[in-house]
Scaffold this active site. Structure first.
Site, PDB file in Angstrom:
ATOM      1  N   GLU A  46       0.829  -1.215   0.000  1.00  0.00           N
ATOM      2  CA  GLU A  46       0.000   0.000   0.000  1.00  0.00           C
ATOM      3  C   GLU A  46       0.855   1.254   0.000  1.00  0.00           C
ATOM      4  O   GLU A  46       0.870   2.007   0.979  1.00  0.00           O
ATOM      5  CB  GLU A  46      -0.878   0.002   1.256  1.00  0.00           C
ATOM      6  CG  GLU A  46      -1.780  -1.192   1.367  1.00  0.00           C
ATOM      7  CD  GLU A  46      -2.468  -1.272   2.735  1.00  0.00           C
ATOM      8  OE1 GLU A  46      -1.981  -0.675   3.700  1.00  0.00           O
ATOM      9  OE2 GLU A  46      -3.489  -1.944   2.811  1.00  0.00           O
ATOM     10  N   PRO A  47       1.563   1.533  -1.072  1.00  0.00           N
ATOM     11  CA  PRO A  47       2.384   2.740  -1.097  1.00  0.00           C
ATOM     12  C   PRO A  47       1.539   3.996  -1.275  1.00  0.00           C
ATOM     13  O   PRO A  47       0.611   4.006  -2.074  1.00  0.00           O
ATOM     14  CB  PRO A  47       3.279   2.523  -2.328  1.00  0.00           C
ATOM     15  CG  PRO A  47       2.483   1.633  -3.220  1.00  0.00           C
ATOM     16  CD  PRO A  47       1.638   0.756  -2.328  1.00  0.00           C
ATOM     17  N   CYS A  96      -0.189  32.934  11.936  1.00  0.00           N
ATOM     18  CA  CYS A  96       0.099  33.658  13.170  1.00  0.00           C
ATOM     19  C   CYS A  96       0.619  32.655  14.196  1.00  0.00           C
ATOM     20  O   CYS A  96      -0.101  32.249  15.108  1.00  0.00           O
ATOM     21  CB  CYS A  96      -1.188  34.307  13.639  1.00  0.00           C
ATOM     22  SG  CYS A  96      -0.841  35.670  14.681  1.00  0.00           S
TER      23      CYS A  96
END
Ligand code: LLP
Length: 431
Positions: free
Chosen positions: A289-290, A360
């Site tokens: 499952e890359p 911020c």
């Protein structure tokens, strides 16, 4: 800065997929994610070829959490990969894109009842069952619908690998999967005697992410194959599919030295064959499952440089019009990235600066030590390898709209996600 995939330099300018980055900025503005479609497809094809998808009937399932949009689903479908989803939202995206549901693996350590219902209703190929709670719900729903669902059990194999460290602890302290050493897996298998609407066809494990070392995968293969044999002997169940998860590392900076897709796939297949021969079992279908290794290097982010603050003898802050909202990885994991200025590619990199975002938050730093050429406000900065866990982890912090996403290929560009506008940012709010 390393040039990935179909990047090239012409007249001092960076091109991706044959399209000039300055042209993209003029058309789509910044911040902008740019994806090299050719490189995504090339990575998919390498996986299919070297993991012997046709020859051995193995499967490669792209891990959608890395980057999933309707268009990405289309590419994955066209390249004949399966898809790993982890939520109702990812499943919905795949469904809306017309992705074949039988090729979907549904993961998650706390799938809700609604998500489970949705998965069963849509007909996902495999549920990767993580715990007893989920097991009971699937049986219950399937019984009512008179359906049989094929599943894998996810196990915690006691291997943990992160980039450079690799620990074999036999550790059981994970929120994911059935623990091996305390007997939970066996208890789950025994439950299946009375569960007629669930068919166990395989096992799954995932040992970590951004892993460079092949060793932990070899151990994982050994553990999984031993289990296949043990479960056959103990319960007479033939586990025909073994899913080894994802996690193959990629290049972000010079410090990273990843294995090629070919080396990685060949090593896994060879080890599985050797191990199965040694313990006398048939090699099951292998699944991997890359996520990152398919999309990371294919994606880049373009920003416009705004304020440049030089604090003499301390540091120069170069601020861009995005930041932790489009790439949380530096703040969250101290992840490193490379950068350059797309309209000054041939200039010598003579300055050391800190690339800051616009949020911020003092920690909103994209690159702490960046080498750059002489820059001015208005220049376009690129950070490369942002194609995995960038857009998919983006947020609206400070009410900053999400950037647009563009696919480029063979000199063409195509908008695949629109830029969010302010109206859309407050869309869900009521007064
Ligand atoms: N399969 C399973 C069950 C997973 O949990 C993951 C990743 C993958 C496959 C794909 O792993 P990949 O090949 O992409 O490494 N947000 C983090 C990465 C979290 C990965 C979570 N699971 C980051 O930005 O580095």
């Amino acid at each position: 800065m390393k040039l990935h995939g179909n990047m090239s330099i012409r007249n001092n300018t960076l091109y991706i997929g044959g399209v000039s980055c300055t042209e993209l900025v003029n058309k789509y503005s910044t911040p902008l994610y740019v994806f090299d479609e050719g490189l995504i497809r090339e990575n998919c094809r390498k996986y299919n070829k070297y993991f012997k998808v046709e020859e051995n009937k193995n499967k490669v399932a792209y891990a959608g959490k890395a980057f999933l949009t309707l268009y990405m689903c289309k590419i994955i479908k066209e390249e004949n990969l399966c898809l790993d989803v982890v939520s109702g939202g990812e499943l919905y995206t795949a469904h809306k894109a017309g992705f074949p549901m039988e090729n979907v693996l549904f993961h998650g350590n706390n799938k809700t009842i609604d998500e489970i219902n949705m998965g069963i209703e849509l007909g996902v190929g495999r549920f990767v069952v993580d715990n007893f709670y989920e097991l009971d719900i699937i049986e219950d729903i399937c019984k009512k619908r008179n359906k049989v669902q094929e599943i894998y059990f996810r196990i915690t194999p006691g291997i943990e690998a992160h980039t450079h460290d690799y620990i074999k602890t036999g550790q059981i302290d994970s929120k994911f999967g059935f623990v091996l050493i305390n007997g939970d897996l066996y208890e789950a298998i025994e439950k299946l005697y009375k569960y007629k609407n669930i068919k166990l066809v395989g096992l799954h494990a995932h040992i970590g992410s951004q892993i460079f070392d092949i060793e932990p995968y070899m151990d994982e293969v050994d553990i999984m194959m031993d289990l296949v044999k043990e479960i056959k002997i103990k319960y007479n169940i033939d586990l025909k599919e073994i899913d080894l998860g994802g996690g193959i590392g990629v290049y972000y900076t010079k410090e990273d030295n990843p294995k090629s897709i070919q080396d990685f796939c060949e090593a896994i297949i060879k080890r599985a064959e050797q191990k199965c021969k040694k313990i006398g079992i048939k090699v099951p279908k292998l699944i991997i499952e890359p996520g990152r290794s398919i999309s990371a290097n294919a994606g880049s982010t373009l920003y416009t440089i705004g304020s440049i603050k030089d604090i003499k003898d301390v540091r120069t802050y170069v601020s861009v019009d995005g930041g932790m909202t489009d790439n949380i990885r530096p703040s969250l994991y101290k992840a490193g990235y490379e950068c350059s200025v797309v309209n000054k590619m041939k200039y010598e990199k003579v300055n050391k600066v800190t690339v800051a975002g616009k949020c911020c938050e003092s920690g909103d730093i994209l690159i702490t030590h960046a080498n750059v050429m002489d820059i001015e406000s208005g220049d376009i900065l690129i950070t490369t390898s942002t194609g995995a866990y960038g857009y998919s982890m983006a947020s609206n912090y400070n009410k900053i709209p999400k950037p647009a996403v563009v696919m480029v290929s063979n000199g063409n560009h195509r908008l695949i996600c629109k830029r969010q506008n302010y109206e859309e940012v407050i869309n869900l709010e009521l007064i």
